[in-house]
Design a protein around this motif. Sequence first.
Motif, PDB file in Angstrom:
ATOM      1  N   ILE B 130       0.849  -1.197   0.000  1.00  0.00           N
ATOM      2  CA  ILE B 130       0.000   0.000   0.000  1.00  0.00           C
ATOM      3  C   ILE B 130       0.878   1.238   0.000  1.00  0.00           C
ATOM      4  O   ILE B 130       1.659   1.466   0.927  1.00  0.00           O
ATOM      5  N   THR B 131       0.797   2.003  -1.051  1.00  0.00           N
ATOM      6  CA  THR B 131       1.583   3.234  -1.105  1.00  0.00           C
ATOM      7  C   THR B 131       0.702   4.387  -1.552  1.00  0.00           C
ATOM      8  O   THR B 131      -0.307   4.200  -2.232  1.00  0.00           O
ATOM      9  N   GLN B 132       1.140   5.570  -1.173  1.00  0.00           N
ATOM     10  CA  GLN B 132       0.438   6.755  -1.639  1.00  0.00           C
ATOM     11  C   GLN B 132       1.476   7.737  -2.129  1.00  0.00           C
ATOM     12  O   GLN B 132       2.397   8.110  -1.397  1.00  0.00           O
ATOM     13  N   GLY B 133       1.360   8.150  -3.384  1.00  0.00           N
ATOM     14  CA  GLY B 133       2.361   9.017  -3.999  1.00  0.00           C
ATOM     15  C   GLY B 133       2.302  10.421  -3.451  1.00  0.00           C
ATOM     16  O   GLY B 133       1.493  10.753  -2.579  1.00  0.00           O
ATOM     17  N   ALA B 134       3.160  11.232  -3.997  1.00  0.00           N
ATOM     18  CA  ALA B 134       3.229  12.617  -3.548  1.00  0.00           C
ATOM     19  C   ALA B 134       2.017  13.383  -4.034  1.00  0.00           C
ATOM     20  O   ALA B 134       1.465  13.098  -5.085  1.00  0.00           O
ATOM     21  N   VAL B 135       1.614  14.324  -3.236  1.00  0.00           N
ATOM     22  CA  VAL B 135       0.529  15.211  -3.662  1.00  0.00           C
ATOM     23  C   VAL B 135       1.157  16.334  -4.473  1.00  0.00           C
ATOM     24  O   VAL B 135       2.011  17.069  -3.982  1.00  0.00           O
ATOM     25  N   VAL B 136       0.767  16.433  -5.737  1.00  0.00           N
ATOM     26  CA  VAL B 136       1.321  17.500  -6.568  1.00  0.00           C
ATOM     27  C   VAL B 136       0.441  18.732  -6.402  1.00  0.00           C
ATOM     28  O   VAL B 136      -0.779  18.666  -6.557  1.00  0.00           O
ATOM     29  N   LEU B 137       1.058  19.802  -6.062  1.00  0.00           N
ATOM     30  CA  LEU B 137       0.334  21.013  -5.695  1.00  0.00           C
ATOM     31  C   LEU B 137      -0.608  21.475  -6.806  1.00  0.00           C
ATOM     32  O   LEU B 137      -1.753  21.845  -6.558  1.00  0.00           O
ATOM     33  N   GLU B 138      -0.122  21.384  -8.065  1.00  0.00           N
ATOM     34  CA  GLU B 138      -0.948  21.822  -9.192  1.00  0.00           C
ATOM     35  C   GLU B 138      -2.237  21.015  -9.274  1.00  0.00           C
ATOM     36  O   GLU B 138      -3.320  21.559  -9.473  1.00  0.00           O
ATOM     37  N   ASN B 139      -2.095  19.662  -9.118  1.00  0.00           N
ATOM     38  CA  ASN B 139      -3.272  18.807  -9.168  1.00  0.00           C
ATOM     39  C   ASN B 139      -4.255  19.168  -8.064  1.00  0.00           C
ATOM     40  O   ASN B 139      -5.469  19.225  -8.267  1.00  0.00           O
TER      41      ASN B 139
END
Lengths: 266, 158, 264
Positions: B130-139
């Motif tokens: 289970i992984t969660q990627g980085a939150v991209v600010l633009e998205n």
Amino acid sequence: MSDNLIAIKDLSFSYGQRLVLKGINLTARRGQVIAIMGNSGCGKTTLLRLIGGAMKPTSGSLKVDGIEMGQIDQVSLYQLRRRMGMLFQFGALFTDMSVFENVAFQLREHTDLPEAMIRDLVFMKLNAVGLRGAHELMPSELSGGMARRVALARSISLDPMLILYDEPFAGLDPISLGVTGNLIRRLTDTLGMTSIVVTHDVQESLKMVDYVYFVSEGVIVAEGTPAEIKASQLPYVHQFVHGEENGPVPFHFPAADYAADLGLAA
Amino acid sequence: MQRATLDLWVGLFVVAGIVAVLFLALKVGNLGSYDNGETYTVKASFDNIGGLKPRAPVKSAGVVVGRVAEIGFDPENYEAFVTLSLAARYSFPRDSSAAIMTSGLLGEQYISLEAGGDEKMLANGDALKITQGAVVLENLIGQFLYNKNESQTEQAAP
Amino acid sequence: MMQALIGHIRGIGRRTVDRVSRMGVAARFFLLVLLHSGPSFRRFHLIIREIFTAGVLSLIIILVSGLFVGMVLGLQGYETLQTYGAEESLGVLVSLSLVRELGPVVAALLFASRAGSAITAEIGLMKATEQIAAMEMMAVDPIARVVAPRFWGAVISMPLLAALFSAMGVLGGYLVGVVLIGVDAGAFWSQMQAAVDFKEDILNGVIKSVVFGIAVTIIALFEGYDAPPTAEGVSRATTRTVVTSSLAILGLDFVLTAFMFRGV
């Protein structure tokens, strides 16, 4: 072993294009004090440097203790120099070392003697020049004459066979001058060395040397014992010994006509 | 100057210089937080790692438990794979999850490990499921604007 | 007109050839120093003496300058960072600028003007007063006895001085940032530790300072050894040491930085 420590035959030397020495013949027997005299810039210091091996002759032969200096390599030159001492014009003491360390320098560099023996040797050499009491001073605390004597003690630290003196009397007061002159004579005799003194101080050196060579314009113009020199009627020697203003060595640098330079001729 | 005094001063100088290097290495740099002890590696894949860099910290409950050892791109799944090197004295359940977080609003990125409930522990070479990627600010901003638009149209509809 | 132009071009050509051949002579000198370094390591007290003159005597200026540079970085950094609400990053700013650039570079510049000029003046003076010639006449190689110990003494001192400069700078930044302004101490240190990498930043900084140390020392030694043996010659050589080594430090810094921090 030849009786002549230094034998120079037809020695010439040039700095680039300029011929400084032109066919010098000179011999020095063991145990002698030899003076090389001449006016400033006549090439006598160059001659001393050639004997010391700092430069190589352009032509002719220069033998020190039977070794031809023209063909000597670095290793044998350094070997030879351990048996040679040189007294520079103003002493050239190492300014960052005390008097004691200056005299001990060669002993430390070239021998593995124990500290106690180095100490004894240094004190003996300093005693010979009368400065044992000054062993803790730094060179900057010495007078010109004292510095010269320390440098003399330093140059005899390894009991050399030959000492070269470059203007040992320059800039000394009459007392120091006499002291230095006597020291050179006495040390040469007691230590069985040979001394070559380059100087222009006629009166002092004539008192103590065995033989004198006069150099002018790169050639030897006169030679002889002090008595012969004093009696010499050669114009150059006469002018030099008596310090006359005019003679073969003119007072004036070669120049255009004086009147013309002042604009009076027209 | 006496040789003994000279030696003393030079000794002090050299010691001070070495202390300065150690200070820089341990207090200013990250050498102090290196774990000299054993480590084990765990792999994790992320759809986006954002600005994660090698040697970024791996934290669990805010405590540094390891470092990012290696970052690469997996050309089959088009995902980023990250190798984590964790201190051997910390063990985590096999169903732990990894997320890429940002310290502060604009700070550096790190991996946060959330412990799971499995009885078996992660071993060397295991992969995190289970992984969660980085939150991209633009998205994030785009999403926010989209949501806002939607709620406005909803309000305007009746 | 044409004649004057040709004259100028000829002048440029001559100067270039002079510079290049001088650099060649300096490089040969460097090699000679390395080849003659054996004796000074066998008699290590010679090097210790030179570490004292080059390193210990430069300590005060290095420590005080480091402290003030760090304090100024703290003040200026805080002013800028607080505009973005990122004053916790003050430690990062201070330590990275010091460890990567200012530490090695400013310490080397100070070293060049403090120790480098002293080395040139000392050796130039030894030459002018015939001490070097006297040493040669005593069958002692001046490169091995005078030059090599100074080289190693200075090269050993330089990285230690640079490290002390950086450490003092970080302390200065801490004093201003944390003690005076009141940035959180924990954040100051932890952010710093998170951002400063031992290999990337600190080790590269040490490598820089070693390279600068070698450059400054060789320039100083060469200028001194090559100086005309007159008072004027020595004073000119001393000035040239400071100018040349400062330029060499900055030039080398650019090259080294380009290699070390590219793409990171």
